[in-house]
Design a protein around this motif. Structure first.
Motif, PDB file in Angstrom:
ATOM      1  N   MET A   1      14.961 -13.825  -0.264  1.00  0.00           N
ATOM      2  CA  MET A   1      14.218 -13.606   0.964  1.00  0.00           C
ATOM      3  C   MET A   1      13.193 -12.497   0.701  1.00  0.00           C
ATOM      4  SD  MET A   1      15.688 -12.755   4.764  1.00  0.00           S
ATOM      5  CE  MET A   1      16.228 -14.384   5.161  1.00  0.00           C
ATOM      6  N   HIS A   2      11.980 -12.686   1.192  1.00  0.00           N
ATOM      7  CA  HIS A   2      10.917 -11.717   0.986  1.00  0.00           C
ATOM      8  C   HIS A   2      10.980 -10.611   2.032  1.00  0.00           C
ATOM      9  CE1 HIS A   2       9.072 -14.087  -2.114  1.00  0.00           C
ATOM     10  NE2 HIS A   2       9.175 -15.153  -1.346  1.00  0.00           N
ATOM     11  N   ARG A   3      10.373  -9.474   1.695  1.00  0.00           N
ATOM     12  CA  ARG A   3      10.387  -8.299   2.570  1.00  0.00           C
ATOM     13  C   ARG A   3       9.856  -8.634   3.955  1.00  0.00           C
ATOM     14  NH1 ARG A   3       6.237  -3.740   2.904  1.00  0.00           N
ATOM     15  NH2 ARG A   3       5.024  -5.302   1.860  1.00  0.00           N
ATOM     16  N   ARG A   4       8.760  -9.343   4.046  1.00  0.00           N
ATOM     17  CA  ARG A   4       8.166  -9.656   5.353  1.00  0.00           C
ATOM     18  C   ARG A   4       9.094 -10.553   6.176  1.00  0.00           C
ATOM     19  NH1 ARG A   4       4.306  -5.740   5.460  1.00  0.00           N
ATOM     20  NH2 ARG A   4       2.873  -5.989   3.749  1.00  0.00           N
ATOM     21  N   GLU A   5       9.820 -11.467   5.509  1.00  0.00           N
ATOM     22  CA  GLU A   5      10.767 -12.316   6.225  1.00  0.00           C
ATOM     23  C   GLU A   5      11.917 -11.483   6.785  1.00  0.00           C
ATOM     24  OE1 GLU A   5      11.878 -15.105   3.238  1.00  0.00           O
ATOM     25  OE2 GLU A   5      10.009 -16.201   3.364  1.00  0.00           O
ATOM     26  N   VAL A   6      12.385 -10.523   6.004  1.00  0.00           N
ATOM     27  CA  VAL A   6      13.455  -9.643   6.463  1.00  0.00           C
ATOM     28  C   VAL A   6      12.974  -8.846   7.674  1.00  0.00           C
ATOM     29  CG1 VAL A   6      14.866  -7.642   5.861  1.00  0.00           C
ATOM     30  CG2 VAL A   6      14.581  -9.503   4.227  1.00  0.00           C
ATOM     31  N   ALA A  58       2.475   8.610   6.505  1.00  0.00           N
ATOM     32  CA  ALA A  58       2.994   8.467   5.145  1.00  0.00           C
ATOM     33  C   ALA A  58       4.277   7.633   5.135  1.00  0.00           C
ATOM     34  CB  ALA A  58       3.245   9.843   4.532  1.00  0.00           C
ATOM     35  N   LEU A  59       5.141   7.848   6.122  1.00  0.00           N
ATOM     36  CA  LEU A  59       6.360   7.040   6.220  1.00  0.00           C
ATOM     37  C   LEU A  59       6.017   5.565   6.440  1.00  0.00           C
ATOM     38  CD1 LEU A  59       8.609   9.331   8.451  1.00  0.00           C
ATOM     39  CD2 LEU A  59       9.200   8.489   6.168  1.00  0.00           C
ATOM     40  N   ALA A  60       5.097   5.314   7.361  1.00  0.00           N
ATOM     41  CA  ALA A  60       4.712   3.934   7.660  1.00  0.00           C
ATOM     42  C   ALA A  60       4.113   3.252   6.430  1.00  0.00           C
ATOM     43  CB  ALA A  60       3.718   3.901   8.822  1.00  0.00           C
ATOM     44  N   ASP A  61       3.277   3.970   5.703  1.00  0.00           N
ATOM     45  CA  ASP A  61       2.657   3.400   4.510  1.00  0.00           C
ATOM     46  C   ASP A  61       3.680   3.158   3.408  1.00  0.00           C
ATOM     47  OD1 ASP A  61       0.388   2.479   3.053  1.00  0.00           O
ATOM     48  OD2 ASP A  61       0.334   4.399   1.979  1.00  0.00           O
ATOM     49  N   THR A  62       4.732   3.952   3.378  1.00  0.00           N
ATOM     50  CA  THR A  62       5.781   3.770   2.376  1.00  0.00           C
ATOM     51  C   THR A  62       6.694   2.607   2.745  1.00  0.00           C
ATOM     52  OG1 THR A  62       5.728   6.149   1.939  1.00  0.00           O
ATOM     53  CG2 THR A  62       7.657   4.941   1.149  1.00  0.00           C
ATOM     54  N   ILE A  63       7.031   2.496   4.020  1.00  0.00           N
ATOM     55  CA  ILE A  63       7.939   1.440   4.477  1.00  0.00           C
ATOM     56  C   ILE A  63       7.246   0.084   4.469  1.00  0.00           C
ATOM     57  CG2 ILE A  63       9.278   0.603   6.457  1.00  0.00           C
ATOM     58  CD1 ILE A  63       9.675   3.622   7.187  1.00  0.00           C
ATOM     59  N   LEU A  64       6.002   0.043   4.945  1.00  0.00           N
ATOM     60  CA  LEU A  64       5.250  -1.209   5.053  1.00  0.00           C
ATOM     61  C   LEU A  64       3.875  -1.049   4.405  1.00  0.00           C
ATOM     62  CD1 LEU A  64       6.187  -1.772   8.773  1.00  0.00           C
ATOM     63  CD2 LEU A  64       6.850  -3.281   6.909  1.00  0.00           C
ATOM     64  N   PRO A  65       3.831  -0.975   3.077  1.00  0.00           N
ATOM     65  CA  PRO A  65       2.538  -0.789   2.413  1.00  0.00           C
ATOM     66  C   PRO A  65       1.679  -2.053   2.458  1.00  0.00           C
ATOM     67  CG  PRO A  65       4.247  -1.151   0.789  1.00  0.00           C
ATOM     68  CD  PRO A  65       4.924  -1.095   2.126  1.00  0.00           C
ATOM     69  N   HIS A  66       0.422  -1.866   2.216  1.00  0.00           N
ATOM     70  CA  HIS A  66      -0.494  -3.006   2.137  1.00  0.00           C
ATOM     71  C   HIS A  66      -0.169  -3.789   0.862  1.00  0.00           C
ATOM     72  CE1 HIS A  66      -4.225  -5.253   2.533  1.00  0.00           C
ATOM     73  NE2 HIS A  66      -4.316  -5.131   1.223  1.00  0.00           N
ATOM     74  N   THR A  67       0.036  -5.082   1.020  1.00  0.00           N
ATOM     75  CA  THR A  67       0.237  -5.977  -0.127  1.00  0.00           C
ATOM     76  C   THR A  67      -0.769  -7.108   0.061  1.00  0.00           C
ATOM     77  OG1 THR A  67       1.965  -7.187   1.075  1.00  0.00           O
ATOM     78  CG2 THR A  67       2.697  -5.383  -0.357  1.00  0.00           C
ATOM     79  N   ARG A 124       7.825   9.484  -2.768  1.00  0.00           N
ATOM     80  CA  ARG A 124       8.263   9.089  -1.429  1.00  0.00           C
ATOM     81  C   ARG A 124       9.455   8.149  -1.510  1.00  0.00           C
ATOM     82  NH1 ARG A 124       2.461   7.637   1.402  1.00  0.00           N
ATOM     83  NH2 ARG A 124       1.592   9.726   1.305  1.00  0.00           N
ATOM     84  N   ALA A 125       9.354   7.150  -2.368  1.00  0.00           N
ATOM     85  CA  ALA A 125      10.448   6.175  -2.511  1.00  0.00           C
ATOM     86  C   ALA A 125      11.717   6.861  -3.013  1.00  0.00           C
ATOM     87  CB  ALA A 125      10.036   5.057  -3.453  1.00  0.00           C
ATOM     88  N   ASP A 132      17.564   6.674   3.512  1.00  0.00           N
ATOM     89  CA  ASP A 132      17.618   5.335   4.097  1.00  0.00           C
ATOM     90  C   ASP A 132      19.024   4.747   3.990  1.00  0.00           C
ATOM     91  OD1 ASP A 132      16.723   3.024   5.304  1.00  0.00           O
ATOM     92  OD2 ASP A 132      15.865   2.183   3.487  1.00  0.00           O
ATOM     93  N   GLY A 133      19.503   4.225   5.095  1.00  0.00           N
ATOM     94  CA  GLY A 133      20.804   3.569   5.104  1.00  0.00           C
ATOM     95  C   GLY A 133      21.980   4.504   5.250  1.00  0.00           C
TER      96      GLY A 133
END
Length: 186
Positions: A1-6, A58-67, A124-125, A132-133
């Motif tokens: 399953m891909h990140r966007r689907e999750v 910065a958090l938003a860009d790390t969690i959901l970066p541009h792909t 950041r990661a 996380d978690g």
């Protein structure tokens, strides 16, 4: 399953305690209205300081970066989160989340030697891997991160760029030919 689907799957449950009384249609409508207000003019900095907005960005860009799809920054997620905090969170929950956000940055400074917003993607990661978690008490960095992540996913999934992407993405990719001869198995 891909990140966007999750993320699409998780989006249905995002912010569940806060907007639990709302139906899925009302949740979608709420997200769309908040995004529309963001487009209407400057709304950033209503609940968060400039430094906190930088950290949320910065958090938003790390969690959901541009792909190959839009990232959180293109979707206006940091401003969405700020507006959501200012108008939908009760004062005590907002203060708790802001305190947790400050504690998250303090922990990052202690662990990495600089604020979260100044770290590169690898730093950041690495730092978020320890947060996380993991459950945490109210006001903790872990609790604040979890709530912010939920708000970011909600903002992302209700944004116009993602809605357009979902609207134009075929549910069953590839081609379907229903009336073709099937060869004999040998």
């Amino acid at each position: 399953m891909h990140r966007r689907e999750v993320l699409t799957f998780l989006g249905a449950a995002a912010l569940a305690p806060l907007i639990a009384p709302l139906s899925p249609e009302e949740r979608w409508s709420l997200g769309a209205r908040l995004h529309q207000r963001i487009l209407g003019g400057p709304t950033a900095g209503r609940a968060l300081s400039a430094g906190q907005m930088g950290q949320v960005s910065a958090l938003a860009d790390t969690i959901l970066p541009h792909t190959n799809t839009p990232g959180a920054l293109e979707a206006g997620v940091p401003t969405f989160v700020d507006l959501l905090l200012a108008e939908w969170y009760p004062d005590d929950e907002r203060q708790e989340l802001v305190s947790g956000l400050d504690a998250l940055d303090l922990r990052c400074r202690e662990a990495e030697g600089k604020p979260f917003a100044e770290l590169d993607q690898v730093g950041r990661a690495r730092f978020l891997g320890g947060v996380d978690g993991h459950p945490g008490p109210k006001g903790s960095p872990e609790a604040a991160y979890r709530k912010l992540k939920e708000a970011m996913v909600f903002g992302y999934l209700t944004s116009r760029p993602v809605a357009e992407l979902v609207r134009t993405t075929p549910i069953i990719p590839a081609r379907f030919d229903g009336c073709i001869p099937v060869g004999r198995a040998r």
